[in-house]
Design an enzyme around this catalytic site. Structure first.
Site, PDB file in Angstrom:
ATOM      1  N   ASP A  40       0.828  -1.228   0.000  1.00 56.62           N
ATOM      2  CA  ASP A  40       0.000   0.000   0.000  1.00 56.62           C
ATOM      3  C   ASP A  40       0.855   1.267   0.000  1.00 56.62           C
ATOM      4  O   ASP A  40       0.696   2.131  -0.846  1.00 56.62           O
ATOM      5  CB  ASP A  40      -1.067  -0.006   1.117  1.00 56.62           C
ATOM      6  CG  ASP A  40      -0.519  -0.160   2.520  1.00 56.62           C
ATOM      7  OD1 ASP A  40       0.682  -0.474   2.682  1.00 56.62           O
ATOM      8  OD2 ASP A  40      -1.301   0.028   3.472  1.00 56.62           O
ATOM      9  N   GLY A 124      -4.321  -6.190  18.236  1.00 52.81           N
ATOM     10  CA  GLY A 124      -2.914  -6.439  17.927  1.00 52.81           C
ATOM     11  C   GLY A 124      -2.646  -7.786  17.296  1.00 52.81           C
ATOM     12  O   GLY A 124      -1.565  -8.343  17.446  1.00 52.81           O
ATOM     13  N   SER A 128      -6.454  -5.596  12.356  1.00 51.60           N
ATOM     14  CA  SER A 128      -6.682  -4.167  12.247  1.00 51.60           C
ATOM     15  C   SER A 128      -7.801  -3.619  13.121  1.00 51.60           C
ATOM     16  O   SER A 128      -8.696  -2.910  12.669  1.00 51.60           O
ATOM     17  CB  SER A 128      -6.940  -3.801  10.786  1.00 51.60           C
ATOM     18  OG  SER A 128      -6.258  -2.627  10.533  1.00 51.60           O
ATOM     19  N   SER A 130      -7.224  -1.367  15.123  1.00 50.34           N
ATOM     20  CA  SER A 130      -6.968   0.077  15.219  1.00 50.34           C
ATOM     21  C   SER A 130      -7.726   0.837  14.127  1.00 50.34           C
ATOM     22  O   SER A 130      -8.354   1.857  14.402  1.00 50.34           O
ATOM     23  CB  SER A 130      -5.473   0.391  15.184  1.00 50.34           C
ATOM     24  OG  SER A 130      -4.864  -0.045  13.995  1.00 50.34           O
ATOM     25  N   ASP A 174      -5.699  -0.678   5.737  1.00 51.61           N
ATOM     26  CA  ASP A 174      -6.626  -1.096   6.794  1.00 51.61           C
ATOM     27  C   ASP A 174      -7.905  -0.264   6.761  1.00 51.61           C
ATOM     28  O   ASP A 174      -9.018  -0.790   6.877  1.00 51.61           O
ATOM     29  CB  ASP A 174      -5.958  -0.963   8.167  1.00 51.61           C
ATOM     30  CG  ASP A 174      -4.674  -1.772   8.257  1.00 51.61           C
ATOM     31  OD1 ASP A 174      -4.403  -2.555   7.331  1.00 51.61           O
ATOM     32  OD2 ASP A 174      -3.927  -1.604   9.247  1.00 51.61           O
ATOM     33  N   TYR A 223       8.331  -1.938  11.387  1.00 54.60           N
ATOM     34  CA  TYR A 223       7.502  -1.554  10.235  1.00 54.60           C
ATOM     35  C   TYR A 223       8.098  -0.321   9.556  1.00 54.60           C
ATOM     36  O   TYR A 223       8.275  -0.276   8.348  1.00 54.60           O
ATOM     37  CB  TYR A 223       6.083  -1.256  10.735  1.00 54.60           C
ATOM     38  CG  TYR A 223       5.051  -1.051   9.647  1.00 54.60           C
ATOM     39  CD1 TYR A 223       4.141  -2.051   9.324  1.00 54.60           C
ATOM     40  CD2 TYR A 223       4.975   0.148   8.937  1.00 54.60           C
ATOM     41  CE1 TYR A 223       3.193  -1.873   8.343  1.00 54.60           C
ATOM     42  CE2 TYR A 223       4.038   0.345   7.945  1.00 54.60           C
ATOM     43  CZ  TYR A 223       3.137  -0.675   7.656  1.00 54.60           C
ATOM     44  OH  TYR A 223       2.199  -0.490   6.670  1.00 54.60           O
TER      45      TYR A 223
HETATM   46  P1  ADP Z   1      -4.253  -4.217  15.126  1.00 54.71           P
HETATM   47  O1  ADP Z   1      -4.712  -2.998  14.418  1.00 54.71           O
HETATM   48  O2  ADP Z   1      -3.708  -5.251  14.178  1.00 54.71           O
HETATM   49  O3  ADP Z   1      -5.286  -4.837  16.017  1.00 54.71           O
HETATM   50  P2  ADP Z   1      -2.554  -2.297  16.411  1.00 54.71           P
HETATM   51  O4  ADP Z   1      -1.377  -2.430  17.304  1.00 54.71           O
HETATM   52  O5  ADP Z   1      -2.425  -1.483  15.174  1.00 54.71           O
HETATM   53  O6  ADP Z   1      -3.029  -3.793  16.060  1.00 54.71           O
HETATM   54  O7  ADP Z   1      -3.787  -1.703  17.203  1.00 54.71           O
HETATM   55  C1  ADP Z   1      -4.171  -2.263  18.436  1.00 54.71           C
HETATM   56  C2  ADP Z   1      -4.458  -1.134  19.430  1.00 54.71           C
HETATM   57  O8  ADP Z   1      -5.672  -0.449  19.050  1.00 54.71           O
HETATM   58  C3  ADP Z   1      -4.710  -1.616  20.823  1.00 54.71           C
HETATM   59  O9  ADP Z   1      -3.503  -1.814  21.533  1.00 54.71           O
HETATM   60  C4  ADP Z   1      -5.547  -0.472  21.404  1.00 54.71           C
HETATM   61  O10 ADP Z   1      -4.726   0.603  21.790  1.00 54.71           O
HETATM   62  C5  ADP Z   1      -6.362  -0.003  20.224  1.00 54.71           C
HETATM   63  N1  ADP Z   1      -7.732  -0.571  20.177  1.00 54.71           N
HETATM   64  C6  ADP Z   1      -8.372  -0.951  19.053  1.00 54.71           C
HETATM   65  N2  ADP Z   1      -9.621  -1.420  19.340  1.00 54.71           N
HETATM   66  C7  ADP Z   1      -9.775  -1.323  20.649  1.00 54.71           C
HETATM   67  C8  ADP Z   1     -10.848  -1.657  21.569  1.00 54.71           C
HETATM   68  N3  ADP Z   1     -11.983  -2.195  21.155  1.00 54.71           N
HETATM   69  N4  ADP Z   1     -10.618  -1.454  22.886  1.00 54.71           N
HETATM   70  C9  ADP Z   1      -9.467  -0.940  23.325  1.00 54.71           C
HETATM   71  N5  ADP Z   1      -8.446  -0.604  22.525  1.00 54.71           N
HETATM   72  C10 ADP Z   1      -8.577  -0.789  21.219  1.00 54.71           C
HETATM   73 MG    MG Z   2      -3.438  -1.586  13.392  1.00 53.73          MG
END
Ligand code: ADP
Ligand code: MG
Length: 387
Positions: A40, A124, A128, A130, A174, A223
Site C-alpha cells: 500500500d 494487535g 486491524s 486500530s 486497513d 515496520y
Molecule cells: P491491530 O490494528 O492489528 O489490532 P494495532 O497495534 O495497530 O493492532 O492496534 C491495536 C491497538 O488499538 C490496541 O492496543 C488499542 O490501543 C487499540 N484498540 C483498538 N480497538 C480497541 C478496543 N476495542 N478497545 C481498546 N483498545 C482498542
Molecule cells: Mg493496526
C-alpha cells in the site's frame, strides 16, 4: 445487523454509564489482507476483505467542552477538552479516537461528546482493530458534528491518526478495507489512484484466520524500517531506470533483477517483496476472474515465501502455520496477513473443509508450541456504516 450482540451490549453499557441514549452509533469491521503485503505505501495493489468482526462507536453531544471517552471492554474512562486534542502517553487507545476527531474537525471543536466504543476484534493480531476503531469513530463523529466526509478522506484521517498519534507509518490498506468491504467479496485497491473495486470470491472459498498471538518486534519500529528500505530502493531505481519511478510500484521484477546489483543486498531483497507482490495481485485478479482458486492459493503460498526470505517480516510461529497448511487437504493457500513479525496467518480453504482444516491447524501448532493457535472462520463481510 452483523454482530448485533456486540451492538446491544454497547448500548446497554452506554445507557448505564452516561444515563442516556447515544445520538449516533457507527460500525466498522476489521480486515484480512489476502494478497499484496506492504504494497500500500509503495503505491501498489492489494486484495483484502472486511471481516465479520468489528467495532461499534456510540456517541452523543455534550453540553460543555469536555469529551468523555470510554473503552467499553475495560470500562475505563478518559476525559479531554474538545479544543485541545493532543496525544496521550497513557491509555494509548484514546489516541486513535483523538487523532480521528482532530483530523475530522481540523484540530478540535467547541463542544465535546460522550463516546464509548466496544468490539470483538482481537487487538494487535493483524486484523486491524486500530483502523476499525478509527473508522467507527470517524463515521459516528462525522454524523454527530454534521461533517461531510468521503471514504478516501476518512481513510486518510485514520492513517494520519496512526502516523501522528500512534507512531506507525502505515499505508491506507486497513482503513480502505474497513470502509469498502462487501459481503462475499474481496476489495481490490490500487494504492496510487486510491480506486477500489469489489471482486466476487464465489461460493467455493472461505478464509481461516490463525492468530498465533506472537508479537516479536517493536512493531512500529520494524515496520517503519521496512518502509524506509522500500523508499531507499525506489530512490535508487529512479536514478537507474529510464522511466519515472515515484515508488516501487513503478519497478518490474525484470528491472529489479537487472539493476539490483547497485543496492546493498538487504535493501534489494526488501524491495523485491512489494514488487513481486504487485505482480502476484495482478496475476491473482486474472486467476479469480477465470475461477482458478487453486492458482490464486498458490500465489498466497508464494507471497508468504517472499515475506519469509526476502522481506523477513515473518517469524517461526507464522511459518509453522503456513507449513502445516500446505499439508492439510482442502487448503488452497496460506500466508501471513498484515505487518508481520507475529499476528495472524490467513488461509484460503473450501468451505466444506473449513472445520477439519481449523482443527488440523490448531493441533499442528499445539504439537510445536504446546498450545493451539486461535482459528476463526472469516467471511468477507460488509464494510463500515452509520446505523
Ligand atoms: P491491530 O490494528 O492489528 O489490532 P494495532 O497495534 O495497530 O493492532 O492496534 C491495536 C491497538 O488499538 C490496541 O492496543 C488499542 O490501543 C487499540 N484498540 C483498538 N480497538 C480497541 C478496543 N476495542 N478497545 C481498546 N483498545 C482498542
Ligand atoms: Mg493496526
Amino acid at each position: 445487523m452483523i454482530n448485533k450482540h456486540v451492538h446491544d451490549e454497547l448500548i446497554q453499557k452506554y445507557r448505564k454509564h452516561f444515563g442516556r441514549d447515544p445520538e449516533v452509533v457507527a460500525y466498522a469491521p476489521g480486515r484480512i489482507e489476502v494478497l499484496g503485503n506492504h504494497t500500500d505505501y509503495n503505491e501498489g495493489f492489494v486484495f483484502s476483505a472486511a471481516i465479520n468482526f468489528g467495532t461499534f462507536f456510540a456517541a452523543a453531544k455534550s453540553t460543555s467542552k469536555q469529551c468523555r471517552l470510554v473503552a467499553g471492554d475495560l470500562m475505563k474512562e478518559v476525559t479531554f477538552e474538545a479544543n485541545d486534542v493532543t496525544p496521550s502517553k497513557t491509555d494509548t487507545w484514546q489516541n486513535y479516537v483523538k487523532g480521528t476527531f482532530a483530523g475530522l474537525t481540523n484540530q478540535g471543536a467547541a463542544v465535546g461528546f460522550d463516546g464509548m466504543f466496544f468490539g470483538n476484534i482481537p487487538l494487535g493480531s493483524g486484523l486491524s482493530s486500530s483502523a476499525a476503531l478509527e473508522m467507527s469513530t470517524g463515521l459516528a463523529l462525522a454524523k454527530l458534528y454534521k461533517i461531510t466526509v468521503d471514504p478516501v478522506t476518512l481513510a486518510k484521517i485514520g492513517q494520519k491518526a496512526e502516523h501522528t498519534y500512534a507512531g506507525c507509518k502505515c499505508g491506507l490498506l486497513d482503513q480502505i478495507s474497513s470502509l469498502a468491504g462487501q459481503e462475499g467479496k474481496l476489495v481490490k485497491t490500487d494504492f496510487r489512484s486510491l480506486v477500489y473495486e469489489n471482486v466476487e470470491m464465489g461460493p467455493d472459498a472461505c478464509f481461516l484466520m490463525c492468530n498465533t498471538h506472537a508479537k516479536h518486534a517493536l512493531v512500529d519500529g520494524a515496520y517503519n524500517r521496512l518502509r524506509e528500505a522500500c523508499e531507499t530502493a525506489a530512490a535508487y531505481f529512479a536514478t537507474v531506470l529510464r522511466h519515472p519511478v515515484k515508488a516501487l510500484r513503478d519497478v518490474s521484477m525484470a528491472e529489479w533483477a537487472l539493476y539490483k546489483g547497485g543496492l546493498p543486498e538487504t535493501v534489494a531483497n526488501r524491495a523485491a517483496h512489494p514488487i513481486g507482490e504487485d505482480e502476484r495481485v495482478l496475476k491473482g485478479a486474472e486467476l479469480l476472474a477465470s475461477g482458478d482458486l487453486p492458482g490464486f492459493g498458490a500465489l498466497m503460498f508464494d507471497s508468504h515465501e517472499s515475506s519469509r526470505i526476502l522481506f523477513q517480516n515473518s517469524c517461526e510461529e507464522l511459518d509453522v502455520v503456513v507449513e502445516a497448511a500446505k499439508k492439510i487437504p482442502g487448503v488452497l493457500g496460506a500466508r501471513l496477513s498484515g505487518g508481520g513479525f507475529g499476528g495472524s496467518v490467513v488461509v484460503l480453504v473450501h468451505p466444506r473443509d473449513a472445520e477439519t482444516a481449523s482443527a488440523a491447524l490448531a493441533s499442528a501448532y499445539a504439537a510445536k508450541f504446546g498450545k493451539p493457535c486461535d482459528v476463526s472462520v472469516i467471511k468477507p463481510a460488509p464494510g463500515a456504516c452509520v446505523l
